[in-house]
Design an enzyme around this catalytic site. Structure first.
Site, PDB file in Angstrom:
ATOM      1  N   TYR A 142       0.822  -1.203   0.000  1.00 17.93           N
ATOM      2  CA  TYR A 142       0.000   0.000   0.000  1.00 17.93           C
ATOM      3  C   TYR A 142       0.858   1.257   0.000  1.00 17.93           C
ATOM      4  O   TYR A 142       0.467   2.277  -0.551  1.00 17.93           O
ATOM      5  CB  TYR A 142      -0.913   0.018   1.229  1.00 17.93           C
ATOM      6  CG  TYR A 142      -2.199  -0.758   1.060  1.00 17.93           C
ATOM      7  CD1 TYR A 142      -2.179  -2.134   0.869  1.00 17.93           C
ATOM      8  CD2 TYR A 142      -3.426  -0.109   1.103  1.00 17.93           C
ATOM      9  CE1 TYR A 142      -3.356  -2.842   0.728  1.00 17.93           C
ATOM     10  CE2 TYR A 142      -4.611  -0.810   0.965  1.00 17.93           C
ATOM     11  CZ  TYR A 142      -4.573  -2.174   0.777  1.00 17.93           C
ATOM     12  OH  TYR A 142      -5.742  -2.869   0.641  1.00 17.93           O
ATOM     13  N   LYS A 193       3.660 -15.544   3.373  1.00 18.22           N
ATOM     14  CA  LYS A 193       3.929 -16.327   2.163  1.00 18.22           C
ATOM     15  C   LYS A 193       5.443 -16.508   2.108  1.00 18.22           C
ATOM     16  O   LYS A 193       6.115 -16.147   1.134  1.00 18.22           O
ATOM     17  CB  LYS A 193       3.371 -15.562   0.936  1.00 18.22           C
ATOM     18  CG  LYS A 193       3.410 -16.320  -0.368  1.00 18.22           C
ATOM     19  CD  LYS A 193       2.405 -17.445  -0.474  1.00 18.22           C
ATOM     20  CE  LYS A 193       2.627 -18.243  -1.747  1.00 18.22           C
ATOM     21  NZ  LYS A 193       1.798 -19.471  -1.799  1.00 18.22           N
ATOM     22  N   ASP A 225      -2.309 -18.609   1.366  1.00 17.09           N
ATOM     23  CA  ASP A 225      -3.256 -19.372   0.532  1.00 17.09           C
ATOM     24  C   ASP A 225      -3.941 -20.446   1.379  1.00 17.09           C
ATOM     25  O   ASP A 225      -5.146 -20.663   1.302  1.00 17.09           O
ATOM     26  CB  ASP A 225      -2.568 -19.964  -0.719  1.00 17.09           C
ATOM     27  CG  ASP A 225      -1.239 -20.652  -0.437  1.00 17.09           C
ATOM     28  OD1 ASP A 225      -0.716 -20.546   0.701  1.00 17.09           O
ATOM     29  OD2 ASP A 225      -0.717 -21.318  -1.353  1.00 17.09           O
ATOM     30  N   ASP A 249      -6.098  -7.262   4.059  1.00 20.73           N
ATOM     31  CA  ASP A 249      -7.220  -6.664   3.332  1.00 20.73           C
ATOM     32  C   ASP A 249      -8.085  -7.766   2.726  1.00 20.73           C
ATOM     33  O   ASP A 249      -9.311  -7.777   2.869  1.00 20.73           O
ATOM     34  CB  ASP A 249      -6.684  -5.737   2.230  1.00 20.73           C
ATOM     35  CG  ASP A 249      -7.800  -5.119   1.414  1.00 20.73           C
ATOM     36  OD1 ASP A 249      -8.762  -4.631   2.023  1.00 20.73           O
ATOM     37  OD2 ASP A 249      -7.715  -5.152   0.171  1.00 20.73           O
ATOM     38  N   ASP A 253     -12.044  -9.385   4.164  1.00 19.11           N
ATOM     39  CA  ASP A 253     -13.280  -9.420   3.369  1.00 19.11           C
ATOM     40  C   ASP A 253     -13.850 -10.836   3.398  1.00 19.11           C
ATOM     41  O   ASP A 253     -15.060 -11.038   3.559  1.00 19.11           O
ATOM     42  CB  ASP A 253     -13.029  -9.004   1.906  1.00 19.11           C
ATOM     43  CG  ASP A 253     -13.436  -7.562   1.640  1.00 19.11           C
ATOM     44  OD1 ASP A 253     -13.299  -6.743   2.567  1.00 19.11           O
ATOM     45  OD2 ASP A 253     -13.894  -7.257   0.526  1.00 19.11           O
TER      46      ASP A 253
HETATM   47  C1  IPM Z   1     -10.392  -1.586   3.684  1.00 16.76           C
HETATM   48  C2  IPM Z   1     -10.637  -1.005   2.324  1.00 16.76           C
HETATM   49  C3  IPM Z   1      -9.507  -0.078   1.964  1.00 16.76           C
HETATM   50  C4  IPM Z   1      -8.222  -0.887   1.946  1.00 16.76           C
HETATM   51  C5  IPM Z   1      -9.683   0.699   0.657  1.00 16.76           C
HETATM   52  C6  IPM Z   1     -10.989   1.449   0.616  1.00 16.76           C
HETATM   53  C7  IPM Z   1      -8.525   1.610   0.377  1.00 16.76           C
HETATM   54  O1  IPM Z   1     -10.794  -2.008   1.376  1.00 16.76           O
HETATM   55  O2  IPM Z   1     -10.368  -0.807   4.659  1.00 16.76           O
HETATM   56  O3  IPM Z   1     -10.236  -2.795   3.799  1.00 16.76           O
HETATM   57  O4  IPM Z   1      -7.881  -1.500   0.922  1.00 16.76           O
HETATM   58  O5  IPM Z   1      -7.527  -0.911   2.972  1.00 16.76           O
HETATM   59 MN    MN Z   2     -10.655  -4.019   2.175  1.00 20.02          MN
END
Ligand code: IPM
Ligand code: MN
Length: 359
Positions: A142, A193, A225, A249, A253
């Protein structure tokens, strides 16, 4: 206690869910006799439109002067569909993380029994899953050296991101992870990894050196993975997992959907300066202004805020109110049971505020 809270509502459904988050903080503060003040500040697409910067200096100052930031969400489709946009709302979020030194992102993955049927996983696999992902938030790809798409000397278009980490960055996030593991089931999984990436070998090396200092915690190591697979096969395996920015990240999710309720998961980002509390979900522009967004992740982020200041009873009351609202089917449309009454963002928030006032 006196608390100054910076309120960054951002874009999309942000302002609507924030209204409920603030109402809940206010109700809890009154109940327990805390003096809380709120100061709004611009961020995201909104801030680009108004002042040309997704995280303006004034917002940064407001955050620095506050004890905590309550953040909702940023993002707008008009930027998503324009790869040439010079500034993007997400840059505001990244600037905030970097400037406030928020290197530790705490993302709990907890299930609500009454929503387990919403999980894409079988009930018996997901029921009782309860882990925390600790995501490093200010390093890695990032923030490493970047080259945007450019034509090189051979006429080929190229681009570059660098997954750069230093030992102190790895050490400090592992320390946070061990602290969480100690307060929980004493099981830490370091996700990397290391079979391929040099940066991951640094993570693993540092973790292996630190592990003996925490003999009460079982440390194990897992390739990312494999971790992604294990999370859907056997999420109950995990207690605390710690990982670098990009892996975190992606895995969070995944974590959020297996609970069946992405709209319910809060998070905290902590580090050098003012901590930030925010829902895991995004700005859901399609839901904007319709009074249908679920305010619970924002409200639970407020619970994490109180808990951060060791105000445990305050946090517990919010959690109890949220549980009660779910039990009584006071729910936004996406999680409402068939035939149940319809509640909007405002109505759910107001119900929770009333519950707190009457508790
Ligand atoms: C998160 C989001 C952010 C990230 C984006 C919106 C930049 O996906 O907070 O997980 O990738 O960190
Ligand atoms: Mn995210």
């Amino acid at each position: 206690m006196k608390l100054k809270i910076a309120v960054l509502a951002g874009d999309g459904i942000g302002p609507e869910i924030m209204e409920q988050g603030v109402a809940v903080v206010d109700a809890v503060a009154k109940k327990f006799g805390h003096e809380v003040s709120f100061k709004k500040a611009l961020c995201g697409a909104h801030a680009i439109d108004e002042v040309g910067d997704p995280f303006p200096e004034e917002t940064f100052q407001t955050c620095m002067e506050a004890d905590a930031v309550l953040f909702a969400s940023v993002g707008d489709p008009k930027f998503d569909n324009n790869p040439n946009a010079k500034v993007r709302p997400e840059q505001g979020l990244l600037a905030m993380r970097k400037k406030l030194g928020l290197f530790a992102n705490i993302r709990p993955v907890t299930t609500f029994d009454c929503l387990i049927h919403k999980s894409p996983l079988k009930d018996e696999i997901v029921k009782g899953a309860d882990f925390i992902c600790i995501r490093e938030l200010t390093g890695g790809m990032y923030f490493g050296k970047k080259v945007e798409p450019t034509i090189n000397e051979n006429g080929v278009e190229e681009a570059l991101d660098t997954n750069y980490y230093t030992r102190p960055e790895v050490e400090r996030i592992l320390k946070v992870a061990y602290q969480y593991a100690r307060q929980r089931r004493k099981h830490l999984t370091v996700v990397d990894k290391a079979n391929v990436l040099a940066s991951s070998r640094l993570w693993r090396k540092v973790a292996q050196e630190m592990a003996p200092n925490y003999p009460d915690v079982t440390t194990d190591y897992m390739y990312v993975d494999n971790a992604a697979m294990r999370m859907i096969q056997d999420p109950k395996f995990f207690d605390v997992m710690v990982t670098e920015n990009t892996f975190g990240d992606i895995l969070t999710d995944e974590g959020s959907v297996i609970t069946g309720s992405m709209g319910l998961l809060p998070s905290a980002s902590t580090g050098e300066h003012t901590p930030v509390f925010e829902p895991i979900h995004g700005s859901w522009p399609q839901g904007k202004g319709l009074n249908i967004a679920n305010p619970l992740a924002q409200i639970l982020s407020a619970a994490m805020l109180f808990e951060y200041f060791d105000l445990k009873e305050e946090g517990a009351l919010i959690r109890k109110a949220v549980d009660a609202s779910l039990d009584q089917n006071v729910r936004t449309p996406e999680i409402q049971v068939e035939g149940g009454a319809k509640y909007g963002t405002k109505e759910v928030g107001q119900w929770i505020v009333n519950y707190i006032q009457n508790a």
